[in-house]
Design an enzyme around this catalytic site. Structure first.
Site, short mmCIF file in Angstrom:
data_model
loop_
_atom_site.label_atom_id
_atom_site.label_comp_id
_atom_site.label_asym_id
_atom_site.label_seq_id
_atom_site.Cartn_x
_atom_site.Cartn_y
_atom_site.Cartn_z
N GLY A 284 31.18 -21.74 -16.99
CA GLY A 284 29.47 -21.49 -16.80
C GLY A 284 29.28 -21.57 -14.98
O GLY A 284 28.50 -20.72 -14.58
N CYS A 285 30.00 -22.50 -14.51
CA CYS A 285 29.68 -22.53 -12.97
C CYS A 285 30.31 -21.86 -12.36
O CYS A 285 29.57 -21.36 -11.19
CB CYS A 285 30.15 -24.10 -12.76
SG CYS A 285 29.34 -25.31 -13.67
N THR A 286 31.35 -21.15 -12.93
CA THR A 286 31.99 -20.22 -12.18
C THR A 286 31.27 -18.76 -12.22
O THR A 286 30.99 -18.26 -10.91
CB THR A 286 33.83 -19.88 -12.52
OG1 THR A 286 34.30 -20.89 -12.42
CG2 THR A 286 34.30 -18.86 -11.81
N GLY B 112 28.20 -19.11 -9.83
CA GLY B 112 28.52 -18.97 -8.40
C GLY B 112 28.76 -17.55 -8.19
O GLY B 112 28.28 -16.76 -7.37
#
Length: 155
Positions: free
Chosen positions: A45-47, A50
């Site tokens: 999710g964080c990738t 970003g």
């Protein structure tokens, strides 16, 4: 320190970031600032989040808007994450949780039945005068960067 409030100035802060930067909010006056808090480098999710901000960077730049990502990861992890996905913006390391506390993003979370305190995915839009104009808490990644971009356009 009390946490930030909508339509009120955000207190100045200083934080270490990738590229051997020290970010000060006061130094960014005259530009819009999007600060997004995410749980951990190199997680799916964080990738994606970003990458979504990265892929819209040109549009944010045209609106004179700085993007900053924040998590509790260290600078080395941040540098690797940033390089791997070619993020054109800086990532702030908030190991002491000073920014997390200022923006009140540390929440009780559950993973595999275990409870722990972690970052609640959240984004904040600060205008050119340093005033908090929008906040998104409990963010779902899909479509989020577009939503933030629309909010910047509306300023």
């Amino acid at each position: 320190m009390p946490s930030v409030e909508l339509n009120k100035p955000v207190p100045d802060f200083e934080a270490v970031a990738t590229g051997d930067q020290t970010i000060r909010l006061d130094d960014l006056r005259g530009r819009n600032v999007v600060i997004y808090f995410y749980p951990k480098d190199n997680t799916p999710g964080c990738t994606t989040e970003g990458q979504d901000f990265r892929d819209r960077m040109k549009q944010f730049e045209e609106l004179d808007t700085e993007i900053l990502g924040v998590s509790r990861d260290g600078l080395k992890a941040h540098e690797n994450f940033r390089a791997k996905y070619e993020f054109p913006f800086h990532l702030i390391s908030d190991k002491d949780e000073a920014l997390c506390k200022l923006f009140d993003v540390i929440k009780l979370k559950k993973l595999y039945g275990k409870e722990y305190m972690g970052i609640d995915r959240s984004t904040f839009l600060i205008d050119q005068e340093g005033v908090l104009r929008a906040e998104w808490r409990g963010v779902k990644v899909k479509g989020h960067a577009d939503e933030v971009l629309e909010a910047v356009k509306a300023l």
